[in-house]
Design a protein around this motif. Structure first.
Motif, short mmCIF file in Angstrom:
data_model
loop_
_atom_site.label_atom_id
_atom_site.label_comp_id
_atom_site.label_asym_id
_atom_site.label_seq_id
_atom_site.Cartn_x
_atom_site.Cartn_y
_atom_site.Cartn_z
N ASN A 9 0.84 -1.19 0.03
CA ASN A 9 -0.12 0.13 -0.05
C ASN A 9 0.95 1.36 0.53
OD1 ASN A 9 -2.57 1.43 -0.15
ND2 ASN A 9 -2.99 1.24 2.20
N GLN A 10 2.22 1.23 -0.57
CA GLN A 10 2.34 2.26 -1.14
C GLN A 10 2.69 2.88 -2.44
OE1 GLN A 10 6.80 2.91 1.71
NE2 GLN A 10 5.86 1.77 2.87
N TYR A 11 2.92 3.66 -3.23
CA TYR A 11 2.87 4.59 -4.31
C TYR A 11 3.37 5.73 -4.52
CZ TYR A 11 -0.58 0.58 -3.31
OH TYR A 11 -1.66 -0.28 -3.05
N VAL A 12 3.94 4.71 -5.45
CA VAL A 12 5.37 6.73 -6.01
C VAL A 12 4.33 7.18 -7.10
CG1 VAL A 12 7.14 7.62 -6.78
CG2 VAL A 12 6.93 5.95 -4.90
N LEU A 13 4.05 8.59 -7.22
CA LEU A 13 4.78 8.84 -8.45
C LEU A 13 5.52 9.87 -8.81
CD1 LEU A 13 2.78 10.57 -11.39
CD2 LEU A 13 1.11 11.63 -9.26
N THR A 14 6.39 9.83 -10.34
CA THR A 14 6.82 10.89 -10.45
C THR A 14 6.36 11.45 -11.59
OG1 THR A 14 7.80 9.65 -12.36
CG2 THR A 14 9.12 9.29 -9.52
N GLU A 90 3.80 0.91 -8.04
CA GLU A 90 3.81 0.46 -6.81
C GLU A 90 5.26 -0.42 -6.23
OE1 GLU A 90 1.12 -2.76 -6.80
OE2 GLU A 90 0.95 -2.74 -8.46
N VAL A 91 4.86 0.40 -4.72
CA VAL A 91 6.37 0.40 -4.63
C VAL A 91 6.38 -1.31 -3.36
CG1 VAL A 91 8.08 0.78 -1.86
CG2 VAL A 91 6.46 3.06 -3.49
N SER A 92 5.86 -1.71 -3.50
CA SER A 92 6.23 -3.50 -3.74
C SER A 92 6.80 -4.36 -4.50
CB SER A 92 4.65 -3.78 -2.90
OG SER A 92 3.91 -3.80 -4.08
N HIS A 93 6.59 -3.35 -5.31
CA HIS A 93 7.24 -4.42 -6.78
C HIS A 93 9.04 -3.55 -7.04
CE1 HIS A 93 3.78 -4.76 -9.46
NE2 HIS A 93 3.47 -5.49 -8.39
N PRO A 94 10.14 -4.46 -6.71
CA PRO A 94 11.06 -4.06 -6.62
C PRO A 94 11.35 -3.82 -8.15
CG PRO A 94 11.18 -7.43 -6.04
CD PRO A 94 9.95 -6.37 -5.63
N ASN A 121 15.25 -2.48 -2.01
CA ASN A 121 14.33 -2.99 -2.71
C ASN A 121 14.51 -3.40 -4.45
OD1 ASN A 121 11.70 -3.70 -3.17
ND2 ASN A 121 10.91 -1.88 -3.34
N ILE A 122 15.54 -4.39 -4.29
CA ILE A 122 16.06 -5.06 -5.67
C ILE A 122 15.66 -6.40 -5.54
CG2 ILE A 122 17.55 -3.13 -5.88
CD1 ILE A 122 19.82 -4.94 -5.11
N ASP A 123 15.85 -7.08 -7.22
CA ASP A 123 16.08 -8.36 -7.60
C ASP A 123 16.88 -8.47 -7.81
OD1 ASP A 123 13.79 -9.21 -6.28
OD2 ASP A 123 12.30 -9.51 -7.79
N ILE A 124 17.98 -9.11 -6.98
CA ILE A 124 19.17 -9.44 -8.48
C ILE A 124 19.05 -10.08 -9.93
CG2 ILE A 124 21.50 -9.91 -8.44
CD1 ILE A 124 21.35 -8.38 -5.50
N THR A 125 18.34 -10.45 -10.45
CA THR A 125 18.54 -10.93 -11.46
C THR A 125 19.49 -11.97 -12.05
OG1 THR A 125 19.14 -9.85 -13.41
CG2 THR A 125 16.88 -9.35 -12.66
N ALA A 126 21.03 -11.57 -12.01
CA ALA A 126 22.43 -12.33 -13.21
C ALA A 126 23.51 -11.09 -12.37
CB ALA A 126 22.03 -12.50 -14.24
N THR A 276 16.25 3.15 -7.28
CA THR A 276 15.00 1.99 -7.17
C THR A 276 13.60 2.64 -6.43
OG1 THR A 276 16.06 1.25 -5.57
CG2 THR A 276 16.75 0.46 -7.85
N GLU A 277 14.69 3.69 -5.77
CA GLU A 277 13.50 4.29 -5.19
C GLU A 277 13.08 6.28 -5.88
OE1 GLU A 277 14.11 5.91 -1.42
OE2 GLU A 277 14.89 3.94 -0.27
N ASN A 278 12.94 5.90 -6.85
CA ASN A 278 13.02 6.49 -7.92
C ASN A 278 12.67 8.39 -7.70
OD1 ASN A 278 11.11 4.74 -10.28
ND2 ASN A 278 10.07 4.57 -7.72
N ARG A 279 13.84 8.52 -7.36
CA ARG A 279 14.32 9.92 -6.22
C ARG A 279 14.85 10.17 -7.24
NH1 ARG A 279 12.79 10.17 -1.48
NH2 ARG A 279 11.81 8.43 0.03
N VAL A 280 15.66 9.56 -8.25
CA VAL A 280 16.40 10.72 -9.58
C VAL A 280 15.65 11.09 -11.35
CG1 VAL A 280 19.04 10.20 -10.59
CG2 VAL A 280 17.96 9.06 -8.67
#
Length: 291
Positions: A9-14, A90-94, A121-126, A276-280
């Motif tokens: 239940n956390q969402y970011v709008l840029t 959606e912040v819950s999606h890394p 808040n990341i998923d490392i793919t490789a 990743t927090e959409n601050r840039v």
């Protein structure tokens, strides 16, 4: 075991657009009228470029009749009215992150530590490397290791393989954690705004190879590291984060290298978190960052 942070239940709008009256009020009203509660709101009006930037974090009341997808879809009307470029997450999606390394392990180890502690808040793919030195470390941590040895003759072929891995894993961000190969101009263009490099110098000084040795020759009183977006211009991409430490005449190059590892890990981890927090926000060759 990885520590998991609850981002439900956390969402970011840029938002970025030309400066105009009524934008903040319109956005705030849009969110609150749909049962949203604004937890954070940062904005910047660039008086030189005439650009406006905004980031807001919000949640949705359990009593609201609107779901996140309703709010995201409906925002198009307001965006069209003000000519807004925007994204809503959606912040819950890394963020899916691919890490590139060579032989140095300190930045990689630091990122993996922060990942396991739930700080990123990341998923490392490789983890992709042009050397085999870090394979056992990566696989011991349970991540996919891909060896892509690069020579002048195989560079374009290996970069094509890299792009296939990025697309196959749906990677959203590439992190060059002391990856000691220069990417081709074409690959830099394809990864524009979604590849971060750590350079072991306080840019714009001492670009290229052996910056600590350059710093020693110049007798600097500060050494640093710079995390920046990758561009075709070597070590000149938009800067995201910098870290510095004081030094003096008694430090020799090898000591500067050892001391500098701390600035490198701090700057890179901070840049990954901010992205990743959409601050840039990219603004020409600069960045606007809401910390």
């Amino acid at each position: 075991m990885r520590q998991i942070t609850d981002y439900s239940n956390q969402y970011v709008l840029t938002v970025s657009c030309k400066t105009a009256p009524g934008i903040v009020a319109g956005i705030a009203s849009y969110i609150t009228d749909r049962g949203g509660y604004i937890a954070e709101l940062s904005q910047f009006d660039d008086k030189i470029s005439g650009q406006f930037f905004l980031r807001t974090l919000f949640n949705i009341s359990p009593d609201s009749s609107y779901f996140f997808e309703d709010i995201r879809t409906g925002f198009n009307d307001l965006a069209d009215k003000h000519g807004i470029e925007w994204a809503m997450h959606e912040v819950s999606h890394p963020t899916k992150v691919l890490i590139m390394v060579s032989k140095f392990d300190h930045c990689l180890v630091d990122l993996l530590y922060r990942y396991h502690k739930g700080e990123l808040n990341i998923d490392i793919t490789a983890v992709v490397s042009n050397h085999l030195d870090l394979q056992s470390l990566v696989e011991r941590e349970g991540f996919r290791f891909v060896h892509l040895p690069v020579t002048a003759e195989t560079k374009l072929e290996k970069e094509a393989e890299l792009l296939n891995i990025i697309n196959e894993t749906e990677t959203e961000l590439v992190v060059l954690a002391r990856y000691m190969q220069v990417l081709s101009d074409k690959l830099c263009e394809q990864l524009q705004g979604r590849a971060i490099n750590i350079h072991h110098s306080f840019l714009p000084g001492f670009k290229g190879a052996k910056p600590y040795h350059q710093a020693f020759e110049r007798g600097v009183k500060l050494i640093g590291a710079t995390a920046h977006y990758v561009t075709a211009d070597l070590d000149e991409g938009p800067i995201i984060e910098q870290s510095v430490l004081p030094v003096n005449h008694a430090y020799y190059p090898d000591e500067l290298v050892a001391l500098g590892r701390d600035t490198e890990t701090k700057a890179l981890a901070s840049a990954v978190r901010l992205h990743t927090e959409n601050r840039v926000f990219l603004s020409g060759n600069k960045t606007v960052i809401f910390k």
